[in-house]
Design an enzyme around this catalytic site. Structure first.
Site, PDB file in Angstrom:
ATOM      1  N   SER A 172      12.941  30.643  40.350  1.00  0.00           N
ATOM      2  CA  SER A 172      14.068  31.456  40.811  1.00  0.00           C
ATOM      3  C   SER A 172      14.056  32.774  40.070  1.00  0.00           C
ATOM      4  O   SER A 172      13.537  32.877  38.961  1.00  0.00           O
ATOM      5  CB  SER A 172      15.403  30.739  40.573  1.00  0.00           C
ATOM      6  OG  SER A 172      15.712  30.700  39.203  1.00  0.00           O
ATOM      7  N   CYS A 173      14.608  33.807  40.709  1.00  0.00           N
ATOM      8  CA  CYS A 173      14.786  35.099  40.053  1.00  0.00           C
ATOM      9  C   CYS A 173      16.131  35.661  40.480  1.00  0.00           C
ATOM     10  O   CYS A 173      16.613  35.354  41.574  1.00  0.00           O
ATOM     11  CB  CYS A 173      13.647  36.066  40.382  1.00  0.00           C
ATOM     12  SG  CYS A 173      13.331  36.276  42.143  1.00  0.00           S
ATOM     13  N   PRO A 174      16.773  36.480  39.656  1.00  0.00           N
ATOM     14  CA  PRO A 174      18.133  36.915  39.941  1.00  0.00           C
ATOM     15  C   PRO A 174      18.248  37.885  41.106  1.00  0.00           C
ATOM     16  O   PRO A 174      19.280  37.933  41.760  1.00  0.00           O
ATOM     17  CB  PRO A 174      18.572  37.575  38.629  1.00  0.00           C
ATOM     18  CG  PRO A 174      17.312  37.983  37.964  1.00  0.00           C
ATOM     19  CD  PRO A 174      16.296  36.946  38.345  1.00  0.00           C
ATOM     20  N   THR A 175      17.221  38.700  41.378  1.00  0.00           N
ATOM     21  CA  THR A 175      17.273  39.637  42.494  1.00  0.00           C
ATOM     22  C   THR A 175      15.961  39.573  43.239  1.00  0.00           C
ATOM     23  O   THR A 175      14.913  39.286  42.672  1.00  0.00           O
ATOM     24  CB  THR A 175      17.491  41.086  42.017  1.00  0.00           C
ATOM     25  OG1 THR A 175      16.445  41.436  41.110  1.00  0.00           O
ATOM     26  CG2 THR A 175      18.825  41.216  41.308  1.00  0.00           C
ATOM     27  N   THR A 180       9.955  34.757  43.107  1.00  0.00           N
ATOM     28  CA  THR A 180      10.235  33.334  43.295  1.00  0.00           C
ATOM     29  C   THR A 180       9.078  32.655  44.004  1.00  0.00           C
ATOM     30  O   THR A 180       8.594  31.597  43.582  1.00  0.00           O
ATOM     31  CB  THR A 180      11.533  33.159  44.105  1.00  0.00           C
ATOM     32  OG1 THR A 180      12.614  33.751  43.376  1.00  0.00           O
ATOM     33  CG2 THR A 180      11.833  31.694  44.349  1.00  0.00           C
TER      34      THR A 180
END
Length: 650
Positions: A172-175, A180
């Protein structure tokens, strides 16, 4: 998705001699327009540049995947440019900034599914080095598209044995979504090379994809969390060995990540409701850094929502010449729009009260997982001063963002320590997460707040307020420096409000104008927001992480509406740098404007108040100098600390 079905041969430009990112995007957008893939070139390019200003679209191997979502795009499409010579003005994740293969994606507004499929299909295709090698040597557009639709496969990948080991990967990545998918693909390839079956669950921008089943979890040898934020549903992996790495780590060395898991896993995942989080084995500084990042990412929507409500209220009220729609006399106004503006202004103020509780709650959650969530929220409520409201204490000064940092950190660390060191009989285990851990944690937070945080930081804020009063009638220059400094100190916090009360009082008595006050409100958020846009042009790299770059755009916009809270995430993450430069920039801009003869008697720092300024050119000159100072100095100072290893970004 067949990539060739959403482009044409005319949109594949091989060996172009374009020499800048601006030229590449303009030429590819023109071709998309000429081929009928977009209906408005300018609108589409605006969307592309908006995305470019958020974070890097350049990756390893000289590849860039810029993209824009716009109403000018009727259906997903893309264009490609393969360059004769790499361009060096395109920021890339690996810091090389040399791009020679560009895929420009056009995505319809609101078509999240098409957007994600297009990005993920391209990302996975470009993960294989042999595919990129072949694409950079394709003889013509037809061959190029054939390679995209039929990517190469490693001939030396060994087949999986019937009873091969299996491993689960959560990415997962925040933006964005590219990291991902690319991290998952890299680990799948590295696992296949070792004869290990890798099952990847992507927790991306559209939610969870390829969610692993309970049967797959039971059969797996363990789990790798390649995530920038705490992954969802860790309790499913109770009892499994785990390794936790940043989402970018597999892109650099996927085989090394798997090797670390096989030889030295970090520990065993315990149940989500009664255990330490996956990050428990990280260093204290690493856990706190992740906690601050998590808290900021969850706090940003609160700030944006509150700022939007207040901004709309000010716009409505401003149309009728009203400068303060929160005034109680407009609660029952005959003018329905003024009454609505009053309600929206109070609504925005109410939402803003939850900024620190949300920040501290998710900071504690990141450190201690679920046991830290409620204590963190309560600690943030202390920092925001909600206890003064609920306990009907007049004149209480909250501890503000420093209090939120300390109480959120304490909530997480205390809950985590209690959770790991309290051991109960199995029949009493349910008492630990529901009663013992939160109960003891909030009790300790009460004593910490009342014995240290409120007296120290509330007392500091009170001392600053007294300092303002004491020097309220000093010389104009000294008074300007004091008011500007304390207005910029905490961006709408208690010190800012104390400075505002004195400044407005002096202006009401026509003793001293509000010029330094109104300038110091707008200079910091606009300056820090501008810094996130210009860093790559000044030092040829990003000096802010993804979440702060997104916040920077918000801060810039809210700054023109005179809402400084959009810059608070920068203070929370790097308080010493941000507060110091905010104060210097605000003082510099205010003093220059006043020395040049600018005067503003009205509390209207937003853009619609500028016509009421006496000597507006001097006002704008001072504001411009202050903004430029904050923007440029932020970039240079952060770049210096990054080079010397004392500041890191995700």
């Amino acid at each position: 998705m067949s990539l060739s079905s959403i482009t044409t041969n005319k949109l594949i430009v091989l060996d172009a001699d374009w020499e800048s990112r601006e030229k590449i995007l303009d030429e590819l957008a023109r071709r998309l327009y000429e081929e009928g893939k977009i209906t408005d070139k300018t609108a589409f390019l605006d969307a592309v540049w908006l995305r470019e200003n958020l974070s890097e679209t350049g990756f390893e191997q000289g590849i860039a995947i810029p993209h824009g979502k716009s109403l000018a795009v009727p259906a997903p499409a893309f264009a490609v440019a393969r360059l004769k010579h790499p361009v060096d003005d395109w920021p890339t994740m690996d810091g090389e900034d040399n791009v020679d293969l560009v895929f420009l994606l056009a995505v319809p507004e609101g078509d999240d599914d098409g957007h994600l499929k297009l990005l993920s299909t391209l990302s996975l295709t470009l993960m294989q080095e042999e595919n990129v090698y072949a694409l950079k040597r394709a003889a013509d557009p037809v061959s190029f598209l054939t390679l995209l639709d039929s990517p190469a496969h490693r001939a030396d990948t060994p087949p999986l044995a019937q009873h091969a080991r299996s491993l689960i990967v959560i990415t997962s990545c925040p933006t964005g979504i590219a990291h991902t998918y690319m991290a998952a693909e890299a680990l799948e390839k590295a696992g296949a090379a070792r004869g290990i079956r890798v099952l990847s669950e992507k927790q991306g921008a559209s939610g969870t994809e390829d969610e692993v089943t309970p049967e797959e979890i039971r059969a797996a040898d363990g789990v790798i969390f390649a995530a920038s934020l705490p992954p969802k549903g860790k309790g499913r992996f109770n009892g499994k060995p785990y390794l936790c790495v940043p989402v970018s780590e597999p892109l650099r060395d996927a085989d090394g990540v798997i090797s670390r898991f096989l030889t030295a896993p970090e520990g065993i995942v315990q149940d989500d409701t009664q255990s330490a989080p996956v990050s428990a084995s990280k260093s204290l500084s690493g856990r706190l850094y992740q906690g601050v990042s998590s808290g900021i990412s969850y706090m940003i929507p609160v700030i944006v929502a509150a700022g939007l409500m207040i901004g709309v209220a000010q716009l409505l009220a401003g149309a009728f010449g009203v400068t303060n729609p929160a005034d109680a006399r407009y609660a029952t106004s005959d003018n329905r729009l003024l009454e609505t503006a009053h309600g929206l202004s109070l609504y925005g103020t109410m939402i803003m009260k939850f900024m620190y509780p949300v920040f501290a709650a998710y900071m504690a959650w990141s450190i201690a997982d679920r046991p830290g969530l409620v204590p963190g929220f309560i600690g943030g409520a202390f920092a925001g001063g909600l206890h003064y409201t609920f306990w009907s204490i007049d004149g209480g000064i909250p501890s503000g963002f420093l209090g939120a940092l300390i109480l959120g950190m304490a909530a997480g660390l205390i809950a985590d320590a209690l959770n790991r060191h309290i051991h109960l009989h199995k029949h009493l285990q349910a008492m630990k997460p529901m009663l013992i851990v939160p109960g003891l944690t909030v009790l300790l937070l009460f004593f910490l707040n009342s014995g240290f945080v409120d007296p120290v930081f509330g007392g500091l804020n009170q001392a600053l307020q007294g300092f303002i009063i004491e020097h309220g009638r000093s010389s104009a220059l000294l008074l300007s420096v004091i008011i500007a400094s304390l207005t910029a100190f905490d961006l709408g916090g208690p010190v800012n409000k104390s400075a505002g009360a004195i400044a407005i009082g002096l202006a009401a008595d026509h003793i001293f104008p509000l010029t330094p006050r109104v300038l110091a409100i707008v200079i910091p958020p606009i300056g820090i927001g501008l810094a996130t846009l210009i860093d790559r042009f000044i030092v040829h790299r990003r000096v802010f992480d993804d979440s702060l770059r997104v916040t920077g755009t918000t801060s810039l916009i809210l700054g023109f509406l005179a809402i400084g809270e959009g810059a608070i995430p920068f203070m929370l993450k790097n308080p010493l740098i941000t507060i110091t430069l905010n104060i210097l920039g605000a003082v510099l801009g205010s003093v220059i404007a006043i020395q040049l003869g600018s005067v503003q008697w009205y509390p209207l720092p937003a853009v619609w108040g500028w016509p009421l300024v006496e000597n507006l050119p001097a006002y704008l000159c001072g504001m411009g100098v202050g903004i430029a100072f904050i923007a440029i100095s932020n970039v240079l100072v952060r770049y210096y600390f990054i080079k010397h290893g004392t500041l890191k970004i995700d």
